[in-house]
Design an enzyme around this catalytic site. Structure first.
Site, PDB file in Angstrom:
ATOM      1  N   GLU A 159      -5.852 -10.466  -1.761  1.00 18.31           N
ATOM      2  CA  GLU A 159      -5.452 -10.265  -0.210  1.00 18.31           C
ATOM      3  C   GLU A 159      -6.045 -11.915   0.240  1.00 18.31           C
ATOM      4  O   GLU A 159      -7.026 -11.935   0.742  1.00 18.31           O
ATOM      5  CB  GLU A 159      -6.438  -9.141   0.478  1.00 18.31           C
ATOM      6  CG  GLU A 159      -5.692  -7.742   0.382  1.00 18.31           C
ATOM      7  CD  GLU A 159      -6.409  -6.872   1.310  1.00 18.31           C
ATOM      8  OE1 GLU A 159      -7.109  -7.095   2.419  1.00 18.31           O
ATOM      9  OE2 GLU A 159      -6.461  -5.751   1.147  1.00 18.31           O
ATOM     10  N   TYR A 214       0.777  -1.091   0.071  1.00 20.51           N
ATOM     11  CA  TYR A 214       0.027  -0.023  -0.184  1.00 20.51           C
ATOM     12  C   TYR A 214       1.028   1.309  -0.001  1.00 20.51           C
ATOM     13  O   TYR A 214       2.060   1.190   0.098  1.00 20.51           O
ATOM     14  CB  TYR A 214      -0.821   0.071   1.269  1.00 20.51           C
ATOM     15  CG  TYR A 214      -2.211  -0.744   1.388  1.00 20.51           C
ATOM     16  CD1 TYR A 214      -3.110  -0.816   0.135  1.00 20.51           C
ATOM     17  CD2 TYR A 214      -2.181  -1.650   2.184  1.00 20.51           C
ATOM     18  CE1 TYR A 214      -4.230  -1.367   0.302  1.00 20.51           C
ATOM     19  CE2 TYR A 214      -3.585  -2.351   2.427  1.00 20.51           C
ATOM     20  CZ  TYR A 214      -4.307  -2.456   1.551  1.00 20.51           C
ATOM     21  OH  TYR A 214      -5.576  -3.303   1.396  1.00 20.51           O
ATOM     22  N   ASN A 221      -9.714   0.876  -2.878  1.00 22.63           N
ATOM     23  CA  ASN A 221      -9.603  -0.349  -2.167  1.00 22.63           C
ATOM     24  C   ASN A 221     -10.846  -0.837  -1.427  1.00 22.63           C
ATOM     25  O   ASN A 221     -11.207  -0.080  -0.426  1.00 22.63           O
ATOM     26  CB  ASN A 221      -8.475  -0.066  -1.110  1.00 22.63           C
ATOM     27  CG  ASN A 221      -7.827  -1.398  -0.190  1.00 22.63           C
ATOM     28  OD1 ASN A 221      -7.392  -2.355  -0.963  1.00 22.63           O
ATOM     29  ND2 ASN A 221      -8.198  -1.087   1.060  1.00 22.63           N
ATOM     30  N   GLU A 222     -11.156  -1.910  -1.826  1.00 24.90           N
ATOM     31  CA  GLU A 222     -12.698  -2.614  -1.073  1.00 24.90           C
ATOM     32  C   GLU A 222     -13.658  -1.644  -1.074  1.00 24.90           C
ATOM     33  O   GLU A 222     -14.342  -1.267  -0.338  1.00 24.90           O
ATOM     34  CB  GLU A 222     -12.300  -3.241   0.271  1.00 24.90           C
ATOM     35  CG  GLU A 222     -11.422  -4.418   0.000  1.00 24.90           C
ATOM     36  CD  GLU A 222     -11.371  -5.345   1.425  1.00 24.90           C
ATOM     37  OE1 GLU A 222     -11.397  -4.541   2.583  1.00 24.90           O
ATOM     38  OE2 GLU A 222     -11.324  -6.556   1.318  1.00 24.90           O
ATOM     39  N   GLU A 228      -5.583  -1.460   8.770  1.00 28.67           N
ATOM     40  CA  GLU A 228      -5.337  -1.433  10.256  1.00 28.67           C
ATOM     41  C   GLU A 228      -4.664  -0.217  10.331  1.00 28.67           C
ATOM     42  O   GLU A 228      -4.087  -0.120  11.742  1.00 28.67           O
ATOM     43  CB  GLU A 228      -5.075  -2.456  10.732  1.00 28.67           C
ATOM     44  CG  GLU A 228      -6.222  -3.643  10.861  1.00 28.67           C
ATOM     45  CD  GLU A 228      -6.385  -4.429   9.441  1.00 28.67           C
ATOM     46  OE1 GLU A 228      -7.516  -4.277   9.029  1.00 28.67           O
ATOM     47  OE2 GLU A 228      -5.340  -4.905   8.877  1.00 28.67           O
ATOM     48  N   TYR A 249       0.414  -9.894  12.754  1.00 28.84           N
ATOM     49  CA  TYR A 249      -0.679 -10.532  11.853  1.00 28.84           C
ATOM     50  C   TYR A 249      -0.322 -11.880  11.723  1.00 28.84           C
ATOM     51  O   TYR A 249      -1.033 -12.460  10.821  1.00 28.84           O
ATOM     52  CB  TYR A 249      -0.467 -10.034  10.493  1.00 28.84           C
ATOM     53  CG  TYR A 249      -1.736  -9.910   9.707  1.00 28.84           C
ATOM     54  CD1 TYR A 249      -2.592  -9.061   9.751  1.00 28.84           C
ATOM     55  CD2 TYR A 249      -1.929 -10.899   8.791  1.00 28.84           C
ATOM     56  CE1 TYR A 249      -3.801  -8.739   9.217  1.00 28.84           C
ATOM     57  CE2 TYR A 249      -3.293 -10.657   7.994  1.00 28.84           C
ATOM     58  CZ  TYR A 249      -4.202  -9.882   8.163  1.00 28.84           C
ATOM     59  OH  TYR A 249      -5.417  -9.712   7.640  1.00 28.84           O
TER      60      TYR A 249
END
Length: 584
Positions: A233, A53, A156-157, A99, A300
């Protein structure tokens, strides 16, 4: 000159079928001196591509103050990917979620959340400036120019947020006008409405999911009739929030799902390959009925852990990839324990009056946003009317955690996570409320919401007026505390909150370190001026990761700014990560 395009059923690299096997590394979550190490380990796992990103608010925290150097040197990061012989996927948003605080959107954008991520002209003007700056870096690094970039993502989404086609069309126009000619993609969860609303004809739809592979691919194919299928993703882990557990996923299950994706001929981007860390104040928050701020670690449960060490998952996914593509014979170096030792801390005294800006005086409390304040704390002070008995203080909202005092004496806490809005106030002269922004919401309709004391507090139902709102810059305070460290006690006991502490030590060699915060309350830690992030006894995270480039062979200085109570006046360093109890 190399080429990259989309064929009838597959990606085409130099005209030949190509399966993307990618992993996500966010350059802004990794110390720049460690970028090359993380990229190399991606190649050794069998990946042929690295995805990142671009965080707008990292590059332009204040309007017009653009920075693409150091931690923000996206060009250098992409050059390192190319030097490793790998391709790159760039996802510049402008919204990224991830996040990351405020989903990557700068706080100076229009505060009205309805204008964000839409074709609102004012918003689009700012987005256009941002994207052009990003594409000045990305365009010359496309594959046809000898660079690594093979795909660029639009938004994005977006299908989970809106359906403004004019907005998406404008993003595409800006992207193409800026010289981006590699294929453009979108990503959405494999839900019909999201896949329909989040893309346009001419953009290649991809999916975001981590399980039920055949079903998800089938749904994706219904919306992307031709070309390659791609999970851009592939969720191999999850993120943590304060007061929760450390989320992990079964290694065998993740490996099976990756195998299913690759066997189906789908391309993949593993999210995350290496999560890294929310250094400083960069953690986001979720709010789906309850506000949940995220922890400093972005481990993560990825193949490379927070410190960049290969995990069991790394080797399991490497074995899966080897069934479908060439994998280098070389293996990464195994993790070695970090130095373990203890350092006493000196009490420097209180710190919430150090390094503060001048207060803003007004009838009502000023939000962080009105103050254009980018740090974590604002102190609000007001004179109390004469009271003959305790009174009820009511706030519309305290975003996100507020320590309430009368004449310097603590009377309690208002916590957004508990939906607190009232507290009993005894008679006194000055009411002080120290409010912490614990992280900007990164997903959903609360993007761009204001922080601080919202509205005008009421005392027994009557408005309290005449507030002084004082911004506290945490990083600047740490520097002030360091400079005034002259008369500290060599042996200090835990003192009244808030309190500042300093410890010094030497290392034989620079090394990753893992700072144990289990004996502390809540606050912020700095190593040699490097802002490690937030700690909180609320857990699950117990250690703060200190990257080797932030440590020194000579004297190292640790500064701790404690907001509550430091139970143990010492800093203990552990041999490895301690991220908390795992989800059962």
């Amino acid at each position: 000159m190399s080429t990259f395009s989309i064929g009838d059923t597959e990606f085409l690299r130099d005209g030949r079928p190509h399966q993307i096997i990618s992993g996500a590394i966010h350059y802004f979550r990794v110390h720049p001196d460690q970028w090359q190490d993380r990229i190399r380990k991606a190649r050794l796992m069998g990946l042929n591509t690295v995805e990142t990103y671009v965080a707008w608010n990292a590059h332009e925290p204040r309007r017009g103050e653009w920075d693409a150097t150091g931690w923000n040197d996206l060009g250098r990061f992409l050059d390192l990917v190319r030097e490793e012989g790998m391709d790159a996927i760039v996802r510049p948003g402008p919204y990224i979620c991830a996040e990351w605080h405020n989903g990557g959107l700068p706080t100076w954008l229009a505060a009205d959340e309805n204008t964000l991520r839409t074709s609102d002209p004012a918003y689009l003007a700012d987005v256009a400036d941002y994207l052009r700056r990003v594409y000045e870096i990305v365009a010359p690094r496309q594959i046809q120019h000898g660079g690594p970039v093979v795909l660029v993502q639009i938004e994005n989404e977006y299908g989970a947020y809106g359906s403004d086609r004019e907005y998406l069309e404008e993003l595409v126009r800006i992207t193409k006008d800026s010289g981006i000619s590699v294929p453009l993609t979108t990503v959405d969860q494999p839900v019909d409405r999201m896949l329909a609303d989040g893309s346009l004809a001419g953009l290649h739809r991809t999916g975001s999911f981590g399980s039920r592979i055949p079903e998800r691919l089938a749904t994706l194919r219904e919306h992307q009739a031709t070309g390659p299928l791609m999970c851009s993703e592939f969720w191999d882990g999850w993120f943590d929030w304060w007061g929760g557990v450390h989320h992990t996923t079964e290694v065998a299950t993740v490996a099976e799902d990756l195998d299913a994706l690759l066997a189906a001929g789908a391309s993949v981007n593993i999210y995350m390959f290496h999560g890294g860390t929310n250094f400083g104040l960069t953690n986001g928050a979720n709010h789906k009925g309850r506000y949940l701020p995220l922890v400093t670690s972005y481990d993560y449960d990825a193949p490379l852990d927070e410190a960049g060490n290969p995990t069991e998952k790394y080797y399991a996914l490497r074995d899966v990839i080897a069934k479908h593509a060439p994998v280098p014979d070389e293996l990464p170096e195994p993790a070695v324990p970090a130095p373990s030792f203890t350092v006493p801390l000196r009490n420097i005294g209180t710190w919430t009056d150090a390094g503060t800006a001048a207060p803003a005086s007004a009838e009502h409390p000023a939000t962080f946003d009105a103050l254009e304040h980018l740090s974590a704390l604002v102190r609000y002070d007001v004179e109390l009317p004469e009271l003959s008995a305790p009174a009820t203080l009511t706030v519309e909202d305290a975003r996100d955690l507020a320590w309430v005092r009368v004449d310097g004496q603590s009377i309690g806490i208002l916590a957004r996570t508990r939906h607190d809005h009232t507290i009993t106030v005894p008679p006194g002269k000055i009411l002080s409320i120290l409010v912490e922004d614990q992280g900007r919401v990164n997903y959903g309709p609360r993007l761009g919401e204001e922080k601080g004391l919202i509205g005008t507090p009421l005392l027994n139902g009557d408005p309290l007026r005449g507030w002084r709102s004082t911004p506290l810059d945490v990083a600047a305070t740490a520097a002030v505390i360091t400079a005034r460290d002259t008369e500290a006690s060599a042996e200090s006991e835990a003192g009244a909150a808030p309190s500042a502490w300093i410890g010094e030590f030497e290392l034989p060699d620079a090394s990753d370190l893992f700072l144990d915060t289990a004996g502390w309350g809540k606050g912020y830690a700095f190593m040699n001026g490097f802002f490690l992030g937030r700690y909180w006894r609320n857990g699950p995270q117990r250690t703060l990761y200190i990257p080797a480039p932030a440590a020194r062979r000579e004297t190292n200085r640790l500064v701790v700014l404690e907001l509550e109570h430091l139970l143990k006046p010492r800093a203990q360093f552990l041999p490895g990560l301690e991220l908390g109890d795992r989800e059962e």
